[in-house]
Design an enzyme around this catalytic site. Structure first.
Site, short mmCIF file in Angstrom:
data_model
loop_
_atom_site.label_atom_id
_atom_site.label_comp_id
_atom_site.label_asym_id
_atom_site.label_seq_id
_atom_site.Cartn_x
_atom_site.Cartn_y
_atom_site.Cartn_z
N CYS A 49 3.35 14.37 -12.85
CA CYS A 49 4.39 13.70 -13.67
C CYS A 49 4.94 12.45 -13.00
O CYS A 49 5.69 11.70 -13.59
CB CYS A 49 5.54 14.68 -13.96
SG CYS A 49 6.57 15.06 -12.51
N ASN B 12 -3.60 -12.35 16.09
CA ASN B 12 -4.53 -11.23 16.20
C ASN B 12 -5.34 -11.45 17.48
O ASN B 12 -5.84 -12.55 17.69
CB ASN B 12 -5.47 -11.23 14.99
CG ASN B 12 -6.20 -9.91 14.83
OD1 ASN B 12 -6.71 -9.36 15.82
ND2 ASN B 12 -6.27 -9.39 13.63
N GLY C 166 -1.96 -8.92 12.64
CA GLY C 166 -2.56 -7.60 12.84
C GLY C 166 -3.28 -7.03 11.65
O GLY C 166 -3.17 -5.84 11.37
N THR C 167 -4.03 -7.90 10.94
CA THR C 167 -4.84 -7.35 9.85
C THR C 167 -6.26 -7.88 9.95
O THR C 167 -6.48 -9.03 10.29
CB THR C 167 -4.25 -7.67 8.46
OG1 THR C 167 -5.08 -7.08 7.45
CG2 THR C 167 -4.13 -9.16 8.20
N HIS D 244 0.83 -1.23 0.00
CA HIS D 244 0.00 0.00 0.00
C HIS D 244 0.85 1.25 0.00
O HIS D 244 0.38 2.33 0.36
CB HIS D 244 -0.95 -0.01 1.21
CG HIS D 244 -2.03 -1.05 1.08
ND1 HIS D 244 -2.71 -1.55 2.15
CD2 HIS D 244 -2.51 -1.69 -0.01
CE1 HIS D 244 -3.58 -2.45 1.73
NE2 HIS D 244 -3.48 -2.56 0.42
#
Ligand code: OAD
Length: 252
Positions: free
Chosen positions: A131, A217, A191-192, A120
């Site tokens: 540009c 998690n 951790g997602t 990301h």
């Protein structure tokens, strides 16, 4: 496979040649960086990250978006990598551990990890919105909630080098992340929430290639059912414990 999740994880890791780790915002939570879906605090409480991290917000109010990313860069300068970041960096010195992150912070690198794939983008990789020229990221905490972004020599505006909602992921980064998911024996999700694709599809790719999937998690996620082993713990607790237990198991 052992009943205890940590023992089951060690059993899988002990015989693994290649391990791929996908980290999300929870990886940086114990460093004091709010996760993406945490409530924002202070000045930024009135803004919703989901609306700020969009091309439309940039089009509409570049000064507000630029100030928000300035604030996030300044916040990062004030925090340190946590024990989870350190454990991954240490582990990679003696094993083939490949890192893929959804995070735009630099905490893995500051802990000593190298060759981190940022699917990301990164807070520190700014570029011209016209540009595409790369520009250095200023790290200064904005006073207010609007700061005019710098201008590029071409007249365009310098934008954050992160992926906004609705934007394509950097092709090379995602191709490398996919390759690392296909090539590993164990894939660890840390951790997602697993709600944002295509990054959340990586564990499914790893599973399809025969890898054992481990989730770290404290909460259940959309990906928990696809995992073989779940450590209901945090990054800064579970990763050091797992890396230490693995090292001791190699010594026995
Ligand atoms: P989220 O905020 O969606 O999810 C964070 C996850 O971390 C949750 O599942 C929490 O339970 C977990 N968590 C919280 N504290 C933790 C800790 N100390 N240790 C381990 N886990 C913990 O963040 P992401 O899943 O990273 O995309 O979000 C994915 C993407 O959504 C982000 O990269 C961003 C956002 O849209 C872009 O910016 C393109």
């Amino acid at each position: 496979m052992s009943s205890e999740p940590i023992s089951a994880a060690i059993d899988a890791l002990r015989t693994a040649n290649t391990i791929t780790v996908l980290t999300g915002a929870g990886m940086s939570a114990e460093s004091g960086v709010p996760t993406f879906r945490d409530v924002q605090t202070g000045l930024w409480a009135k803004y919703n990250p989901m609306t700020l991290a969009t091309p439309e917000a940039w089009e509409d109010d570049p000064a507000l978006v630029w100030a928000w990313y300035q604030r996030r860069r300044a916040m990062l300068a004030a925090v340190e990598p946590n024990a989870g970041h350190q454990a991954l960096a240490t582990w990679a010195r003696t094993a083939d551990v490949r890192l893929v992150t959804q995070n735009v912070d630099d905490l893995h690198e500051r802990a000593g990890s190298s060759d981190v794939v940022h699917v990301h983008g990164s807070l520190f990789a700014c570029r011209c919105d016209t540009c595409g020229r790369e520009h250095d990221a200023e790290v200064s905490d904005p006073e207010g909630d609007r700061v005019l972004p710098p201008e590029c020599e071409c007249g365009g505006l310098v934008r954050p080098g992160v992926v906004w909602f609705g934007e394509m992921l950097p092709q090379n980064a995602f191709a490398e992340a996919t390759a690392r998911s296909e090539a590993c024996d164990v894939f660890i999700l840390v951790g997602t929430s697993g709600v944002v694709y295509p990054a959340a599809g990586l564990p499914h790719i790893a599973r399809g290639a025969g890898a054992t999937i481990i989730e770290i998690n404290p909460d259940e996620t959309d990906l928990s059912d696809a995992c073989d082993i779940t450590l209901r713990s945090t990054a800064a607790v579970a990763l050091p414990a797992m890396v230490d237990a693995l090292a001791s198991s190699h010594d026995t």
